[in-house]
Each structure stands twice: as C-alpha cells, then as structure tokens.
Design an enzyme around this catalytic site. Sequence first.
Site, mmCIF file in Angstrom:
data_model
loop_
_atom_site.group_PDB
_atom_site.id
_atom_site.type_symbol
_atom_site.label_atom_id
_atom_site.label_comp_id
_atom_site.label_asym_id
_atom_site.label_seq_id
_atom_site.Cartn_x
_atom_site.Cartn_y
_atom_site.Cartn_z
ATOM 1 C CB SER A 42 -19.051 71.687 82.627
ATOM 2 O OG SER A 42 -17.622 71.066 83.392
ATOM 3 N NE ARG B 261 18.747 87.771 93.351
ATOM 4 C CZ ARG B 261 19.393 87.340 91.930
ATOM 5 N NH1 ARG B 261 19.924 87.707 91.162
ATOM 6 N NH2 ARG B 261 19.917 86.321 92.893
ATOM 7 N NE ARG C 193 27.589 92.772 89.421
ATOM 8 C CZ ARG C 193 26.360 93.833 90.207
ATOM 9 N NH1 ARG C 193 25.554 95.958 91.018
ATOM 10 N NH2 ARG C 193 25.795 93.019 91.411
ATOM 11 C CE1 TYR D 289 -17.847 73.477 87.860
ATOM 12 C CE2 TYR D 289 -19.900 74.812 88.662
ATOM 13 C CZ TYR D 289 -19.109 73.426 87.480
ATOM 14 O OH TYR D 289 -19.372 72.570 86.568
ATOM 15 C CG MET E 77 29.338 87.391 80.612
ATOM 16 S SD MET E 77 29.647 88.787 79.941
ATOM 17 C CE MET E 77 30.098 90.027 81.264
ATOM 18 N NE ARG F 29 -12.372 61.890 85.704
ATOM 19 C CZ ARG F 29 -11.919 62.381 86.390
ATOM 20 N NH1 ARG F 29 -10.754 63.174 85.161
ATOM 21 N NH2 ARG F 29 -10.904 62.759 87.041
ATOM 22 C CD GLU G 247 -16.356 66.575 76.653
ATOM 23 O OE1 GLU G 247 -15.601 65.681 76.931
ATOM 24 O OE2 GLU G 247 -17.744 65.803 77.286
HETATM 25 P P1 ADP Z 1 25.399 87.914 89.484
HETATM 26 O O1 ADP Z 1 23.964 88.417 88.426
HETATM 27 O O2 ADP Z 1 25.046 86.807 89.110
HETATM 28 O O3 ADP Z 1 25.211 88.230 90.484
HETATM 29 P P2 ADP Z 1 26.937 90.165 89.959
HETATM 30 O O4 ADP Z 1 27.137 91.209 88.763
HETATM 31 O O5 ADP Z 1 26.004 90.551 91.225
HETATM 32 O O6 ADP Z 1 26.143 89.095 89.527
HETATM 33 O O7 ADP Z 1 28.378 90.079 90.742
HETATM 34 C C1 ADP Z 1 28.479 89.047 91.293
HETATM 35 C C2 ADP Z 1 29.472 89.625 92.556
HETATM 36 O O8 ADP Z 1 30.259 90.494 92.241
HETATM 37 C C3 ADP Z 1 28.493 90.786 93.718
HETATM 38 O O9 ADP Z 1 27.908 90.986 93.874
HETATM 39 C C4 ADP Z 1 29.222 91.773 93.848
HETATM 40 O O10 ADP Z 1 30.069 91.078 95.141
HETATM 41 C C5 ADP Z 1 30.495 91.777 92.443
HETATM 42 N N1 ADP Z 1 30.574 93.045 92.350
HETATM 43 C C6 ADP Z 1 29.864 93.449 90.959
HETATM 44 N N2 ADP Z 1 29.929 94.876 90.729
HETATM 45 C C7 ADP Z 1 31.118 94.815 91.989
HETATM 46 C C8 ADP Z 1 31.911 96.539 91.804
HETATM 47 N N3 ADP Z 1 31.868 97.109 91.629
HETATM 48 N N4 ADP Z 1 32.383 96.511 93.390
HETATM 49 C C9 ADP Z 1 32.738 95.744 93.806
HETATM 50 N N5 ADP Z 1 32.550 94.059 93.866
HETATM 51 C C10 ADP Z 1 31.665 93.651 92.514
HETATM 52 MG MG MG Z 2 24.292 89.428 91.879
HETATM 53 MG MG MG Z 3 -14.272 64.005 77.523
#
Ligand code: ADP
Ligand code: MG
Ligand code: MG
Length: 951
Positions: free
Chosen positions: A838, A396, A144, A925, A155, A636, A819
């Site tokens: 200003s 996240r 990933r 300000y 990717m 203005r 200015e």
């Molecule tokens: P993106 O950043 O596009 O979300 P991820 O790396 O999170 O990509 O992967 C997308 C999905 O792939 C994850 O949400 C999960 O469902 C699946 N996935 C990734 N790694 C695993 C893993 N080790 N086992 C099972 N599913 C996985």
């Molecule tokens: Mg993901």
């Molecule tokens: Mg001016």
Amino acid sequence: MAKKLGRKTSRLATGASRSARRQRSTAGGSRSATPARSAKREPRTANRGTRKYVYLFGRKTDGNGTMKALLGGKGANLAEMCRIGLPVPPGCTITTDVCTYYYANKRTYPAELRGQMEAAVGSLEQQTGKKFGDLKNPLLVSVRSGARDSMPGMMDTILNLGLNDQTVGALAMKTGNARFAWDCYRRFVQMYGDVVLGVQKRAGEDEDPFEGVIHGLKHERYHGNIEDTKLTAADLQELVVRFKALVKERAGKQFPTSPWDQLMGAVGAVFGSWMNDRAIVYRRKYNIPTEWGTAVNVQAMVYGNTGDNSGSGVAFTRNPANGVKEFYGEFLINAQGEDVVAGVRTPEPVAELKKHMPKAYAELERIRQTLEQHFKDVQDFEFTIEDGVVYMLQTRNGKRTAMAALKFSVDMYKEKLIDWKMAVQRNPADQLEQLLAPVFDLEEVAKARAIATGLPAGPGAASGRIYLNAERAVTAAEKGEKVLLVRVETSPEDLRGMIAAEGILTARGGVSSHAALVARQMGKVCVCGAAEVQVDYQARTVTVEGRTFKEGDWMSIDGTIGKVYAGQVKTAPSEIVAGLIDGNQAAQKTEKFRNFEQLMKWCSDATRMSVRTNADTPEQAANAVAFGAVGIGLCRTEHMFFEGDRIDAMREMILAETLEERKAALAKLLPFQREDFAGIFRALQGYPATIRFLDPPLHEFLPHTKEQQAELAKKIGTPATRIHQRVEQLHEFNPMLGFRGCRLGIGYPEISAMQARAVFEAAAMVQKEGIKVRPEIMIPLVGFKKELDLQIEVVHEAAREVQAEQKVKLNYMVGTMIEIPRGALTADEIATSAEFFSFGTNDLTQTGLGMSRDDSGSFLPHYQDLEIVKKNPFATIDASGVGQLVEIAVTKGRAARPNLKLGICGEHGGDPSSIHFFEKAGLDYVSCSPYRVPVARLAAAQAALAVKVRD
Ligand code: ADP
Ligand code: MG
Ligand code: MG
C-alpha cells in the site's frame, strides 16, 4: 463553486459594481482538458505562405469550436455559432500566437498582422455595408479579450470603437438618433479611458472617476441622481467633453481620434493585460499556464441602446444553481451589454422579455434549444436585441454548482442528449463533496453577519454554541446542545470534542493542519486559520473585531467558503447523507438522492480500481461502506490509543523499564484493541481491512507540559521526574525519520505481538458470529526486506497461537506500506515477502522530496508562486518525481509476485488528479477518508473512462 455561483447569482439579483463585473467569470475553476497546443502547428494562409494570424467569423468563417487553444474560448465559440447559423455579428479573431509573439519579441507584432487585420476589417465593411471611420455610415467595433478559458483578470471589453467627433455626427445622422450616437460615444470614451488609458479609481478614491463626472453632471443639471437613460443628447455630449478632459488630465495625453490608432491601442491593451497582476494571480490560482496567451476578438457592433425595442442580456439554458430546466437569466431594455453586469441599473428576469418583446423572446427560446442540441451541454450566453432583432455575442459551457451538475447530467441522459459515460464525466469530482455537506438555510444566511474569514477546510454549514475545550464541548453536546469547538489550533487530545461538535473553528493552521485533516476524515464542517478570531482560554471568550463571545454564545461557520458568522444560522443535513448514513426514507425519495445513486451506479459500471477507506473506528467504516467503499485501506491503530483511559495504559507501556513491565501494560491495551478491531470487522461486513501497526514516534503519546506531566504522574503513581526524563530520552532531532514505523516493532517485538494477537482474536470472535473477516496486516516504513521478515515472523506466530487456541482457521495477509524510497527501489526483494503493497504517499512524498510536510508552510507557498512546484505535492501527487517511485515499485513488485495486491492510502487517495495517475499506474484500489469515498469513486470512474477513450 456554490459560493462563486452564489456571488454571481446575487449579482444577477441585486446588481453589482464594475469590479464585481470583473470577477464575473470567476465562477468555477474547472477547465476543459484541451491538450496543450503543439508547438509544431504552423497555420499558413493559402497563397502567400505566411502565417495566418487573423481568423474571420460571419458570412465566411475560418475557425470552429474545437480551436480554443488558437482562437480562445470566446473566438472559437463565436465561429462555431456562425457555423450552425446562429445570428452573430461578423468579426475576426486575432490568435493567441500573436500574444506569444508579442511577449517573445519585446511587445511587438508580427509584420504580417496589420495587413491581415486590414483585410479582416475590409471584410466586416463588406458584410455590414459600413466603413471604419466613415463620415456617412461608420462601422463601429467591439474589442474583446478571449483566453482559452474565460479569465476575469483580463481586460474589460471596449464597445463602440471607431467613434470620434466626426463619426459621432455621422452615426447620429444615419440613425436619426442623436441621443443614441452620443450615448455610444460617451460609453466608448469611458471604457477606453478606463481599460486602455488606465484612468481608474486611485487609492483613497471612493468612486470611479468617470462615474464621478456623471454624478457631477446629473447633480448640476437635475439636482439628483436620475437614471442614465434619462440623460439627453446634450447631456451626453457634455459628458464626452468632460471625459476627454479627465483623460487628458489623468493620462497626460489626448484621447486618440483615428479609428486605427484606437483599434491598435485596444489590441495592445488586451495583450498587455495578459501579464497584469490580476491575470497572473488568477492564472496561478487556477493553474492556467502562462504560455497559453489570449486572443483578441474584433467584432462589428450591434446596438442594444437604440431605444425601447432594444436591449441586452445574459442567460443560461438551464438554471445553474439548482439544475432546473428553465430559461434563466436577465436583461435590460435600452442598454448595451456592459450595463447588465455593471449593476448601474437593475436587470429584469429573462422571462419578463416575453411581455416586452414576444418575438425576440420566441427567437431566444429557439436559440436556447439550438445551443443545447448542438453543444450538448448547458450554455451560458450573452445576447443583444437591436430594434427587435436578436444577436448572439457569446456562448460557453455554463459554470454550475455540484447540485446543478448532477441534475444536468442525469436529465440530459434521460433526454438522450448525452450517454451515461458523458454523464459521469460531466460531474466535477472535486466538487462532489458539496453535495454531502450540510447546508445553511439560504434566507437565514442572507440575514446573518459575517465577522471573520478563514480557510474553507471542511465543506458545509454548522451552527452551534461555542466551547473552547474538548471536555466542555463534550459535556455540552451530551446535554443536547449544538456545539462549535473553537480553538487556536487542535491536537489529537481534542478529538472527542471535535467528534461532539457540529463544526470546528481554529484561529491558526492551514488546510493540512490537524483540524482540517480530522474534519475531512469525519466530514466535519471546519474553518481553520481564521486569524481575526482571538481565543482567550483563560477568560473562555472569543473576540472578533472588538466583539466578545462567551462560551455558550452562538456562532456559525460555512466551511465551503470559510466564513464565520455571529449568532445562529439554521442548517439542514444533505439529503444524500441523511439517505445513506441515517437511512432517512424521505431523503431517499428526493431527486437529489436518486440522481446521486444513479451517478454512483454508473461509476461502478465504469470503474476499474476499487475504492477503500481510511477509517479507525467502526462508525467511520460503516459510513464509508454506506458511501460505497469496499474495505479499509488504512486503519491507523495509534488513533485508538488516545481515547479515554487507554492513553494511560499506552503511557505506562512507554514508561516501562523492563520487558515485564511493558508486557503488563500491553496486556491492558490488548482488550481495547481487540474490541476496536472486532467492531471494525463487523462494520465491514466481510470486506477486507488493512491494519497498520504502530507507526508514530512514542514521544507523541507523552504529555509535554509540566502540568500535564504532574497530572499523569499522580494518576499512574510514578514520580513526575521519571516522566520528564523519559520525554527527554525520547526526544529526537528529526522524529519523522527517527524511531518509528517498523523500527518500533523491531525494537519492541512485544508491541507488534500484542497488536497481532488483538487482530486475530477479534477475527476469530467475529468469524464465529458468522461474519467473514479479512485482516490485512500492514507493516509501516519498511526499507529493507529483512525488516519486514522480522515482523512477519511475529505476526505468523501470533496467528498460529490464536488459531490453535480458538480452533479456527483465519484468512489473513501480511504486507507493507511502501513509503520510503528504498522500499520502492527494492520492491522486487520486498515483494517476495509482502503479499500486498500500500503506497503511503504522504511519507513517500516527504522522503522522496526530502521535504517535511509540517515544515513546508514556510517555503512551499513561495515555491508555488515561482512555479517550482505547480501544485502542493502533499495534496496532489508529484507524478513526475514521487510518481516514478510508485511506478518502479509497481513494476518490480509485480515482476516478483504477479498477484501482488496494490493500493494507495495517502491523502492523495482522495484527490481526483492523483487518482488519474494511480489509474494509469495500474493500482488495484485507492483509499481515502470516508466522506471522500464518493469523490474517489467518481474520479476513479472518470479516470477509467479517460484511459479507455485514449486506448
Ligand atoms: P466578458 O468576457 O467580460 O463577458 P465580452 O467580450 O463578452 O466580455 O463583452 C461583454 C459584453 O459586451 C457582451 O456580453 C455584449 O453584451 C457586449 N458586446 C461585446 N461585443 C459586442 C458587439 N459587437 N456588439 C454589441 N455588444 C457587444
Ligand atoms: Mg462575455
Ligand atoms: Mg507513514
């Protein structure tokens, strides 16, 4: 943001393509403000003194959530989840340092990497009891990508890596589930073929080639399109054979069989994707530095595709569209994660999981609470259920609309998850405007047809009958019609039409075009530069994609996303605007309004700088005050000369050949100005008003076409040739640097005298009504102290006269706009005369950079591509260049006059990152257009909090 989340939401609802999946993480552009990685940091492994490139997570976890720069966002949070005991399949993260090394060393790896990876895979084997490439119990992994921020240009994930013709048999044996094993294998060949070996849709092809193979087989064997889950082990086995043949044919090489070759290939593809076009474009758009690099996560697989007691999903701990505290998301039974976002099958809402797998659902509910308690923010997470057991694969901070951000922040404060300062920080200042914009009715817009796209110049939604000139727009609006003004581009003469219109659509012009500027100042909905829109003024028609609209026909525009729709789409004003500006009580009772008020109150508590507004009319001033502005930072006066008959008196003044004639024309203008100022003073209720004297070159007020000149000649009884002559005379090669600003007032002191008199007479009048009045007269374009002194004399004289005539004492100041660079550099001299500065950062940027804003369109975008300038310097202050001029003027000015009042009134006054700069520069300000006031208040509060935290 709304749009992006909207897109995501609709994907959630309807399913989408693989390319939509790639876009998935585009939602929102805000990034955590992690400080740039220090080049000095050199993590070393304990014993061998070599650099540590691979960090484990799982039973033993090396990293944590604060290490996003090194481990990427995904890797850092996987580590953090392990640390707080959430169920995460074990894995390791290859650091962003390896990415940096890779590009610094002709796409090679550090020598230590392979050994560290082997040790990490060894640890995964130990933790899972499986072995990579084993013929009894094979370990499969996912690979990933993971930059510091989620980056959709990167990717795609590869799942089930480690399978080949041998290990697939072992997986089938071990699980007793041949269908599952072959399903994993065909997925692996498909993903690896696509993202590592580059077997993708070619130009002209409608379908992904792998999907094409699947469809072909389904057709052959089932005469139709059955669901993927219905394919048998034998079908899947056949797919693997055909996929490999496809790879051989398209990529010209055999599919790799050795798990380690597969792994290194995938790792290389992740690093390689950091420099692919999509990633580069995305980084540019969101200002992500190329140096950051990406990390790679290698993680033991868990399987959501073993049967009906398994599945995969994505969820938010709260609703990211409207902020409601509810478990929000979706899942698929018997699927791997990719299916959920790829849109092959339509997922179910996560609440449904309660019925299918109550225990897993309860576990997810528990996890949802844990995540919020720990991260103290709404989380967007990905999970997989394998035979009833829940695994966490990612978390996240969830991207959110402005509306959701507001509700999250206030709710979490009430829940005592965060304090009020954090609540303030949780609202992205550059998104706040979304809350003020009128909105399209959601159901209606789904039915509407989008016909063109332009720049989203004024956020919000507007629907109206189209009119192609200001006059007809005004007439229609006076009859009670809802009007959309459609122009090729707009000019000051269209102002009345723009005011009358619900929204403005132009075919040409960028985000700093006249239309866009006015839209921002007035809070008008605006789409500009919609090139597909063809405007025919003669025929009074608009043609888009061969479809013709006549004046009076309905069109709709969404200025938040830049879309143009045919026909009428229903809109409603924002509750906040209705509550504050119109005093609508129902609106004031809404949660959105109350939350907004709470946020603004916190901002007042936090802020050091105050916020004023750039307003030229009483209405704009009143609106700004309703939004919390505490004065006008820039009024203005020239805008006032365009309305109605005034422009004629103005033109007479310009055409005058003698002082007497000029004074006579100025005398006609005086009452208009006085009325304007009086209205503004009343609207301000005692707040100060900085009034700038006439600034633009005079030729801007004269008509330029032959017809217009003839018309004017008739109107004021002058030969057209004379007008023509005067226009020629006033022609300048470089008007921006020509006869304008204080140079006009020095050339024609009677103009300044008239303006000063109008200000003071208005002040006297309003003061007698019992309202406090605080005029601050601002002399523009001063570079020499003497220029200012000459104008100050004129102002003081008018003040003395009016005070004597009216028998009043007026409280006023005279200052200058800084200015041009010479003004900034000699600020110590100028400050002995000026009571305030200003910063006119629009012109200060133009003159400081020697770059005309209106002409920068031909090269600035290219400069941004090349990263010569990181951001448009006319939108965000060039802190290291122009910013120095501001700092010098602040230091020198205050040294000469300690109580010098300092403000900024350029476009930058409403730009959050510029506001952070002005906070650090110590200004008193910022001033911005009325509808930006809440944004500026929020940004000023956030800047004050940030400075305090650092101190
Ligand atoms: P993106 O950043 O596009 O979300 P991820 O790396 O999170 O990509 O992967 C997308 C999905 O792939 C994850 O949400 C999960 O469902 C699946 N996935 C990734 N790694 C695993 C893993 N080790 N086992 C099972 N599913 C996985
Ligand atoms: Mg993901
Ligand atoms: Mg001016």
